[in-house]
Design a protein around this motif. Structure first.
Motif, PDB file in Angstrom:
ATOM      1  N   GLY A  99       0.792  -1.225   0.000  1.00  0.00           N
ATOM      2  CA  GLY A  99       0.000   0.000   0.000  1.00  0.00           C
ATOM      3  C   GLY A  99       0.820   1.267   0.000  1.00  0.00           C
ATOM      4  N   ILE A 100       1.966   1.248  -0.631  1.00  0.00           N
ATOM      5  CA  ILE A 100       2.867   2.385  -0.581  1.00  0.00           C
ATOM      6  C   ILE A 100       2.754   3.254  -1.827  1.00  0.00           C
ATOM      7  N   ASN A 101       3.115   4.510  -1.653  1.00  0.00           N
ATOM      8  CA  ASN A 101       3.193   5.437  -2.779  1.00  0.00           C
ATOM      9  C   ASN A 101       4.311   6.425  -2.453  1.00  0.00           C
ATOM     10  N   PHE A 102       5.387   6.358  -3.200  1.00  0.00           N
ATOM     11  CA  PHE A 102       6.536   7.220  -2.961  1.00  0.00           C
ATOM     12  C   PHE A 102       6.588   8.399  -3.927  1.00  0.00           C
ATOM     13  N   GLY A 103       5.479   8.667  -4.605  1.00  0.00           N
ATOM     14  CA  GLY A 103       5.470   9.746  -5.571  1.00  0.00           C
ATOM     15  C   GLY A 103       5.726  11.110  -4.972  1.00  0.00           C
ATOM     16  N   ASN A 104       5.417  11.286  -3.679  1.00  0.00           N
ATOM     17  CA  ASN A 104       5.609  12.577  -3.021  1.00  0.00           C
ATOM     18  C   ASN A 104       6.532  12.482  -1.808  1.00  0.00           C
ATOM     19  N   GLY A 105       7.442  11.490  -1.858  1.00  0.00           N
ATOM     20  CA  GLY A 105       8.421  11.382  -0.792  1.00  0.00           C
ATOM     21  C   GLY A 105       8.373  10.060  -0.074  1.00  0.00           C
ATOM     22  N   ARG A 159       4.954   5.213 -12.995  1.00  0.00           N
ATOM     23  CA  ARG A 159       5.738   6.391 -12.640  1.00  0.00           C
ATOM     24  C   ARG A 159       5.095   7.172 -11.489  1.00  0.00           C
ATOM     25  N   SER A 160       3.777   7.129 -11.384  1.00  0.00           N
ATOM     26  CA  SER A 160       3.072   7.945 -10.394  1.00  0.00           C
ATOM     27  C   SER A 160       3.383   7.533  -8.963  1.00  0.00           C
ATOM     28  N   ILE A 161       3.754   6.268  -8.739  1.00  0.00           N
ATOM     29  CA  ILE A 161       4.062   5.817  -7.385  1.00  0.00           C
ATOM     30  C   ILE A 161       5.554   5.860  -7.093  1.00  0.00           C
ATOM     31  N   LEU A 162       6.318   6.409  -8.035  1.00  0.00           N
ATOM     32  CA  LEU A 162       7.751   6.597  -7.853  1.00  0.00           C
ATOM     33  C   LEU A 162       8.067   8.084  -7.834  1.00  0.00           C
ATOM     34  N   PRO A 163       9.108   8.483  -7.114  1.00  0.00           N
ATOM     35  CA  PRO A 163       9.508   9.890  -7.175  1.00  0.00           C
ATOM     36  C   PRO A 163      10.057  10.227  -8.561  1.00  0.00           C
ATOM     37  N   ASN A 164       9.735  11.395  -9.042  1.00  0.00           N
ATOM     38  CA  ASN A 164      10.399  11.892 -10.231  1.00  0.00           C
ATOM     39  C   ASN A 164      11.840  12.206  -9.843  1.00  0.00           C
ATOM     40  N   PRO A 165      12.829  11.628 -10.506  1.00  0.00           N
ATOM     41  CA  PRO A 165      14.222  11.874 -10.109  1.00  0.00           C
ATOM     42  C   PRO A 165      14.584  13.347 -10.000  1.00  0.00           C
ATOM     43  N   GLN A 166      13.924  14.199 -10.790  1.00  0.00           N
ATOM     44  CA  GLN A 166      14.216  15.627 -10.741  1.00  0.00           C
ATOM     45  C   GLN A 166      13.706  16.280  -9.453  1.00  0.00           C
ATOM     46  N   ASP A 167      12.795  15.594  -8.754  1.00  0.00           N
ATOM     47  CA  ASP A 167      12.200  16.185  -7.556  1.00  0.00           C
ATOM     48  C   ASP A 167      13.094  16.103  -6.324  1.00  0.00           C
ATOM     49  N   PHE A 168      14.131  15.277  -6.359  1.00  0.00           N
ATOM     50  CA  PHE A 168      14.988  15.154  -5.176  1.00  0.00           C
ATOM     51  C   PHE A 168      15.638  16.495  -4.830  1.00  0.00           C
ATOM     52  N   GLU A 169      15.999  17.272  -5.847  1.00  0.00           N
ATOM     53  CA  GLU A 169      16.624  18.571  -5.589  1.00  0.00           C
ATOM     54  C   GLU A 169      15.615  19.605  -5.100  1.00  0.00           C
ATOM     55  N   LYS A 170      14.334  19.390  -5.389  1.00  0.00           N
ATOM     56  CA  LYS A 170      13.303  20.357  -5.017  1.00  0.00           C
ATOM     57  C   LYS A 170      12.589  19.974  -3.715  1.00  0.00           C
ATOM     58  N   ALA A 171      12.880  18.796  -3.182  1.00  0.00           N
ATOM     59  CA  ALA A 171      12.153  18.281  -2.025  1.00  0.00           C
ATOM     60  C   ALA A 171      12.558  18.977  -0.731  1.00  0.00           C
ATOM     61  N   LEU A 172      11.718  18.795   0.287  1.00  0.00           N
ATOM     62  CA  LEU A 172      12.028  19.254   1.641  1.00  0.00           C
ATOM     63  C   LEU A 172      12.535  18.062   2.439  1.00  0.00           C
ATOM     64  N   TYR A 173      13.681  18.231   3.091  1.00  0.00           N
ATOM     65  CA  TYR A 173      14.290  17.176   3.898  1.00  0.00           C
ATOM     66  C   TYR A 173      14.113  17.538   5.372  1.00  0.00           C
ATOM     67  N   THR A 174      13.378  16.687   6.083  1.00  0.00           N
ATOM     68  CA  THR A 174      13.013  16.984   7.467  1.00  0.00           C
ATOM     69  C   THR A 174      13.679  16.008   8.424  1.00  0.00           C
ATOM     70  N   PHE A 175      14.058  16.541   9.585  1.00  0.00           N
ATOM     71  CA  PHE A 175      14.711  15.744  10.620  1.00  0.00           C
ATOM     72  C   PHE A 175      14.010  15.978  11.951  1.00  0.00           C
ATOM     73  N   ASP A 176      13.687  14.891  12.638  1.00  0.00           N
ATOM     74  CA  ASP A 176      13.136  14.962  13.997  1.00  0.00           C
ATOM     75  C   ASP A 176      13.710  13.772  14.762  1.00  0.00           C
ATOM     76  N   ILE A 177      14.910  13.934  15.288  1.00  0.00           N
ATOM     77  CA  ILE A 177      15.632  12.818  15.887  1.00  0.00           C
ATOM     78  C   ILE A 177      16.622  13.355  16.913  1.00  0.00           C
ATOM     79  N   GLY A 178      16.931  12.541  17.905  1.00  0.00           N
ATOM     80  CA  GLY A 178      17.857  12.936  18.960  1.00  0.00           C
ATOM     81  C   GLY A 178      17.331  12.628  20.352  1.00  0.00           C
ATOM     82  N   GLN A 179      16.007  12.531  20.479  1.00  0.00           N
ATOM     83  CA  GLN A 179      15.414  12.276  21.790  1.00  0.00           C
ATOM     84  C   GLN A 179      15.893  10.960  22.384  1.00  0.00           C
TER      85      GLN A 179
END
Length: 383
Positions: A99-105, A159-179
Motif C-alpha cells: 500500500g505504498i506510494n513514494f510519488g511525493n516522498g 511512474r506515479s508511485i515513484l519519485p520523479n528523479p528531478q524532484d529530489f533537488e526540489k524536495a524538503l528534507y526533514t529531521f526529527d531525531i535525537g530524543q
C-alpha cells in the motif's frame, strides 16, 4: 504608525516574521515542495518500525484512521500535519512493502531510532537498529534505485508511485531525531558523561545533512528535541522524586536541562552548516518551545493535567502499556484508551495525542518558532 503599534502587540516570533516582511517589502516566494523525505524516530514514524517488527496494536491510530496506522499516537503526527499543510499525501514508510506510494516522498523514520548507532538490540529497551546512518544508507539506495525504476516504467501509473528523479533537488528534507540518544544516555551515563557526548551526536546529524546536500538536497527543516523531562513515563520509573528534581509542571529539571543543552549545540551547528553549505536553506525549528509552551499552559489551552496519560492502565504502581494485556492483582487488565484523547497531551506516557501534535504543528509551521522565522511553505528560501 498604527500598523507598527499593532505589530508590537504580536508574539515575538510572529512579530519578527512580519517585521522582516515589512522591511524587505514583501514575502519570499512559496516553495511548492513536490516531496518530503523524513528522517527520525517515533515522533515522526508513519509505519517503519511497525513494518519491520511487530505491528503496533489497537487502540493506536483509532482516533483518526479507525485502526492502527503504524503511528505511536491515537491519530496523526506532526509530520502528517506538515504534509497536509504542504498539500501532500501522508508519507509512506520506506520499510513498508504494501500500500505504498513514494510519488511525493518517503519516510525513513522508525520508532526508537537514535542519531548514533546503538549497541543494544530493540528487544532490550526498544532502541531501533535503524539509526540515522542506516536511514541515510536507505535513502541513498532509494534514490539510486528510483532513477533506474523510473526509466524502466512502462506506463504513467508505474511512474506515479515513484519519485520523479528531478524532484529530489526540489524536495524538503526533514529531521526529527535525537530524543532517544538522550533517553539512552539517561539510562547508562551520568549527566556529565552524557553532556560530553552531545558534540559527537550533533556532528553525526550534521554529517547526514551534508550527505543529502552532496546528493542535491537544498531545503532542510530540522526540529530540535522536546522537553524529555516532561514525559509522564518518568513518573512511572521514579515514583517519589525529590521536590527539587521537578518543576511546577511535574517535569524533571535535569533531563530538560540536558535537552536544552542539546538544542543549543544543535542550533550552533545549524549556523555552521549554513556557512559550509552556501546553497542550502536550513531552518532550525524550536519544537521544544512549542511543546513546553503547551505543557506549561495546558489548562488554558483546553487540555488536562499534562502528566495524565490517555492510553494504558496506570493505577498506583501498576502499569500496563497501551494496547497490551497483563495480570494485575490476579485479574487480566488491558491497557485501553481513555476515550477522550482530544483533551489529553500524552497518549501513552511517551508520545503525544493527535490533539497535542496538531497544537504543536500549528505553532511551528508558521515559522514563529523557527530560525530564520519563515513558514514551512517558504523553507526553500535561504536566509
Amino acid at each position: 504608525m498604527v500598523i507598527w503599534k499593532q505589530l508590537m502587540l504580536l508574539p515575538c516570533g510572529l512579530f519578527l516574521v512580519l517585521w522582516v516582511l515589512r522591511v524587505s517589502g514583501g514575502a519570499p516566494p512559496s516553495c511548492s515542495f513536490p516531496a518530503i523525505y523524513n528522517f527520525g524516530d517515533s515522533n515522526s514514524d508513519t509505519g517503519g518500525i511497525s513494518a519491520a517488527f511487530e505491528p503496533i496494536r489497537a487502540p493506536y491510530g483509532e482516533g483518526f484512521f479507525g485502526k492502527p496506522a503504524g503511528r505511536d499516537s491515537d491519530g496523526r503526527l506532526i509530520i502528517d500535519f506538515m504534509a497536509e499543510h504542504l498539500k501532500l499525501p501522508y508519507l509512506s514508510a520506506y520499510l513498508n512493502s504494501l500500500g505504498i506510494n513514494f510519488g511525493n516522498g518517503a519516510n525513513f523514520a522508525t520508532g526508537g531510532s537514535t542519531i548514533r548507532r546503538p549497541n543494544e538490540t530493540i528487544f532490550e529497551f526498544g532502541i531501533s537498529p535503524f539509526s540515522l546512518d542506516i536511514q541515510m544508507a536507505q535513502f541513498l539506495q532509494f534514490k539510486a534505485r528510483t532513477a533506474d525504476l523510473y526509466r524502466q516504467a512502462k506506463n504513467p501509473f508505474e511512474r506515479s508511485i515513484l519519485p520523479n528523479p528531478q524532484d529530489f533537488e526540489k524536495a524538503l528534507y526533514t529531521f526529527d531525531i535525537g530524543q532517544n540518544d538522550l533517553s539512552l544516555g539517561f539510562r547508562k551515563l551520568s549527566f556529565d558523561q552524557l553532556r560530553a557526548q552531545i558534540p559527537d551526536i550533533i556532528n553525526q546529524l550534521a554529517a547526514a545533512v551534508q550527505r543529502i546536500y552532496v546528493q542535491g538536497g537544498r531545503a532542510f527543516w530540522i526540529h530540535n528535541t522536546g522537553p524529555i523531562g516532561c514525559l509522564p513515563i518518568n513518573l512511572f520509573n521514579n515514583r517519589n522524586p525529590a521536590p527539587g528534581d521537578v518543576d511546577e509542571h511535574g517535569c524533571f529539571k535535569g533531563q530538560n536541562d540536558m535537552a536544552i543543552e542539546f538544542n543549543r549545540q544543535l542550533k550552533d551547528e545549524v549556523m555552521k552548516l549554513r556557512a559550509e553549505l552556501p546553497q542550502a536553506a536550513i531552518t532550525y525549528v524550536d519544537a521544544y518551545a512549542a511543546k513546553y509552551g503547551l505543557i506549561s499552559n495546558a489548562k488554558n489551552e483546553g487540555f488536562k493535567d499534562p502528566m495524565k496519560v490517555c492510553c494504558g492502565y496506570h493505577v498506583k504502581y501498576d502499569h500496563v502499556w497501551c494496547g497490551n494485556k497483563a495480570t494485575v492483582n490476579g485479574k487480566e487488565v488491558f491497557g485501553g484508551s481513555c476515550g477522550n484523547a482530544s483533551s489529553v497531551i500524552s497518549w501513552d506516557g511517551v508520545h503525544y495525542t493527535q490533539a497535542a501534535n496538531q497544537w504543536v504543528a500549528n505553532r511551528i509551521l508558521t515559522g514563529a518558532l523557527s530560525n530564520p522565522p519563515i513558514p514551512i511553505t517558504q523553507a526553500c528560501n535561504r536566509s
